[in-house]
Design a protein around this motif. Sequence first.
Motif, PDB file in Angstrom:
ATOM      1  N   ARG A   8      34.566  56.379 -13.194  1.00 35.00           N
ATOM      2  CA  ARG A   8      33.840  57.458 -13.852  1.00 35.00           C
ATOM      3  C   ARG A   8      33.062  56.928 -15.048  1.00 35.00           C
ATOM      4  NH1 ARG A   8      37.263  62.802 -13.102  1.00 35.00           N
ATOM      5  NH2 ARG A   8      35.762  63.594 -14.575  1.00 35.00           N
ATOM      6  N   ARG A   9      33.667  56.007 -15.790  1.00 31.57           N
ATOM      7  CA  ARG A   9      32.970  55.444 -16.949  1.00 31.57           C
ATOM      8  C   ARG A   9      31.701  54.730 -16.514  1.00 31.57           C
ATOM      9  NH1 ARG A   9      38.169  53.427 -18.447  1.00 31.57           N
ATOM     10  NH2 ARG A   9      37.418  51.298 -18.087  1.00 31.57           N
ATOM     11  N   ARG A  10      31.801  53.951 -15.443  1.00 37.81           N
ATOM     12  CA  ARG A  10      30.624  53.203 -14.996  1.00 37.81           C
ATOM     13  C   ARG A  10      29.545  54.128 -14.452  1.00 37.81           C
ATOM     14  NH1 ARG A  10      34.714  49.421 -13.571  1.00 37.81           N
ATOM     15  NH2 ARG A  10      34.984  50.281 -11.492  1.00 37.81           N
ATOM     16  N   LYS A  11      29.943  55.141 -13.701  1.00 41.38           N
ATOM     17  CA  LYS A  11      28.953  56.064 -13.149  1.00 41.38           C
ATOM     18  C   LYS A  11      28.302  56.895 -14.255  1.00 41.38           C
ATOM     19  CE  LYS A  11      30.810  56.398  -8.474  1.00 41.38           C
ATOM     20  NZ  LYS A  11      29.563  56.035  -7.791  1.00 41.38           N
ATOM     21  N   LEU A  12      29.099  57.327 -15.214  1.00 35.06           N
ATOM     22  CA  LEU A  12      28.564  58.073 -16.339  1.00 35.06           C
ATOM     23  C   LEU A  12      27.616  57.197 -17.139  1.00 35.06           C
ATOM     24  CD1 LEU A  12      28.460  60.459 -18.306  1.00 35.06           C
ATOM     25  CD2 LEU A  12      30.554  59.592 -19.358  1.00 35.06           C
ATOM     26  N   GLY A  13      28.021  55.944 -17.379  1.00 34.19           N
ATOM     27  CA  GLY A  13      27.166  55.033 -18.134  1.00 34.19           C
ATOM     28  C   GLY A  13      25.837  54.779 -17.449  1.00 34.19           C
ATOM     29  N   ALA A  14      25.881  54.613 -16.138  1.00 33.87           N
ATOM     30  CA  ALA A  14      24.642  54.364 -15.387  1.00 33.87           C
ATOM     31  C   ALA A  14      23.701  55.550 -15.471  1.00 33.87           C
ATOM     32  CB  ALA A  14      24.984  54.053 -13.929  1.00 33.87           C
ATOM     33  N   GLU A  15      24.241  56.769 -15.398  1.00 35.46           N
ATOM     34  CA  GLU A  15      23.396  57.957 -15.471  1.00 35.46           C
ATOM     35  C   GLU A  15      22.847  58.157 -16.882  1.00 35.46           C
ATOM     36  OE1 GLU A  15      21.158  61.146 -14.349  1.00 35.46           O
ATOM     37  OE2 GLU A  15      22.116  59.590 -13.134  1.00 35.46           O
ATOM     38  N   LEU A  16      23.642  57.863 -17.896  1.00 34.25           N
ATOM     39  CA  LEU A  16      23.147  57.967 -19.277  1.00 34.25           C
ATOM     40  C   LEU A  16      22.042  56.950 -19.526  1.00 34.25           C
ATOM     41  CD1 LEU A  16      26.487  58.530 -21.238  1.00 34.25           C
ATOM     42  CD2 LEU A  16      24.640  60.187 -20.882  1.00 34.25           C
ATOM     43  N   ARG A  17      22.200  55.767 -18.957  1.00 38.88           N
ATOM     44  CA  ARG A  17      21.137  54.765 -19.091  1.00 38.88           C
ATOM     45  C   ARG A  17      19.851  55.260 -18.420  1.00 38.88           C
ATOM     46  NH1 ARG A  17      23.608  50.877 -17.039  1.00 38.88           N
ATOM     47  NH2 ARG A  17      22.772  50.956 -14.921  1.00 38.88           N
ATOM     48  N   ARG A  18      20.000  55.875 -17.246  1.00 37.06           N
ATOM     49  CA  ARG A  18      18.824  56.395 -16.537  1.00 37.06           C
ATOM     50  C   ARG A  18      18.133  57.480 -17.351  1.00 37.06           C
ATOM     51  NH1 ARG A  18      16.917  59.907 -12.403  1.00 37.06           N
ATOM     52  NH2 ARG A  18      18.672  61.341 -12.666  1.00 37.06           N
ATOM     53  N   GLN A  19      18.920  58.362 -17.961  1.00 35.17           N
ATOM     54  CA  GLN A  19      18.334  59.422 -18.779  1.00 35.17           C
ATOM     55  C   GLN A  19      17.635  58.846 -20.015  1.00 35.17           C
ATOM     56  OE1 GLN A  19      18.012  62.592 -17.950  1.00 35.17           O
ATOM     57  NE2 GLN A  19      19.098  62.232 -16.022  1.00 35.17           N
ATOM     58  N   ARG A  20      18.212  57.798 -20.591  1.00 34.83           N
ATOM     59  CA  ARG A  20      17.574  57.155 -21.754  1.00 34.83           C
ATOM     60  C   ARG A  20      16.231  56.562 -21.354  1.00 34.83           C
ATOM     61  NH1 ARG A  20      17.289  52.057 -22.861  1.00 34.83           N
ATOM     62  NH2 ARG A  20      19.139  51.371 -21.715  1.00 34.83           N
ATOM     63  N   GLU A  21      16.209  55.888 -20.205  1.00 35.15           N
ATOM     64  CA  GLU A  21      14.964  55.269 -19.740  1.00 35.15           C
ATOM     65  C   GLU A  21      13.911  56.323 -19.408  1.00 35.15           C
ATOM     66  OE1 GLU A  21      16.467  52.938 -16.542  1.00 35.15           O
ATOM     67  OE2 GLU A  21      17.075  51.259 -17.834  1.00 35.15           O
ATOM     68  N   LEU A  22      14.360  57.463 -18.832  1.00 36.67           N
ATOM     69  CA  LEU A  22      13.423  58.552 -18.551  1.00 36.67           C
ATOM     70  C   LEU A  22      12.826  59.113 -19.846  1.00 36.67           C
ATOM     71  CD1 LEU A  22      15.312  60.515 -15.732  1.00 36.67           C
ATOM     72  CD2 LEU A  22      13.192  59.205 -15.490  1.00 36.67           C
ATOM     73  N   ALA A  23      13.626  59.046 -20.913  1.00 39.53           N
ATOM     74  CA  ALA A  23      13.146  59.528 -22.217  1.00 39.53           C
ATOM     75  C   ALA A  23      12.257  58.503 -22.908  1.00 39.53           C
ATOM     76  CB  ALA A  23      14.331  59.873 -23.117  1.00 39.53           C
ATOM     77  N   GLY A  24      12.146  57.305 -22.333  1.00 36.04           N
ATOM     78  CA  GLY A  24      11.291  56.263 -22.900  1.00 36.04           C
ATOM     79  C   GLY A  24      11.866  55.602 -24.140  1.00 36.04           C
ATOM     80  N   LEU A  25      13.185  55.565 -24.233  1.00 29.94           N
ATOM     81  CA  LEU A  25      13.835  54.980 -25.408  1.00 29.94           C
ATOM     82  C   LEU A  25      14.539  53.681 -25.050  1.00 29.94           C
ATOM     83  CD1 LEU A  25      15.572  58.158 -26.921  1.00 29.94           C
ATOM     84  CD2 LEU A  25      13.406  57.126 -27.646  1.00 29.94           C
TER      85      LEU A  25
END
Length: 289
Positions: A8-25
């Motif tokens: 769960r930690r890895r899947k959550l981390g991967a999705e948070l990274r994707r959201q950060r990249e979508l935000a352009g940060l």
Amino acid sequence: MRYGPAVRRRKLGAELRRQRELAGLTSLEAARAVGWHQSKVSRIETGSSGVKSTDVALLLDAYGVTDTELRALLGALCGAGSADAEGARRGWWYAYRNLLPPAYLDFISLESEASRLRTLETTVVPGLLQTPAYARAVTRAALHDPPAEQVEELVRVRMARQSVLRGRQPLELCAVLDEAVLRHEVGGRKVMAGQLRHLVETGAQRHVRLHVLPFTSGGHLGITGPFVIFSFPRIADLDVVVLDHLTSSLYLERKEDLRAYVTAFTTLQAHALSHENSLEFIAGINDGA
């Protein structure tokens, strides 16, 4: 296991990274936006560190994520019973945190957020399809001389879990059942008769599909044991396979493992009776009892 299993930690981390990249940060910009050190963002995104739901909320705010469904799902991935400092909604199972083992709490929280569940059962009726009497008999058999009060508490939990099959957007459940599941007279003939009737009644719902693997189907992939495949709304990368053991659960997250179990389930489903024929088969067992 405060933050749930590593998967769960890895899947959550991967999705948070994707959201950060979508935000352009960048990770540094994200860290500055929430007042953290960059290393904390990196640890969360790689899954090497647990994360509280309050921290997830901060990051999603910084990324401009307003989708309530997505926010709830990612919050659930923090672990069973998590809640933010302002008293955000806890799952109903939080009240049972002192009764249930962490692995079971975590399984329930995954189940509550999933949009689809595929399961193979070889010995017992899936928990989401059990009657109270059957659940009571299974619980007594699984535990060594449990107190009556504990049994009733665990049965209440099992019945509460079944709420995912009700509501406006019920969980899609597809279960492949070995014939042995239907033949074992768990709790005696009367209890089993009621359980079989319940399977037929529940199977009449559009979002529930049952497939029986009759003894005549011979050897099949399912002889290696039961498993559950959780699928989540819109984020296929969050899908996970759970293998239940007597004292623990094993979570499989690798794409190769997911593909193998999805293929296995599809193969088992193809070799099993159709949904309609399965309901007739179950009713027939009951009529012949």
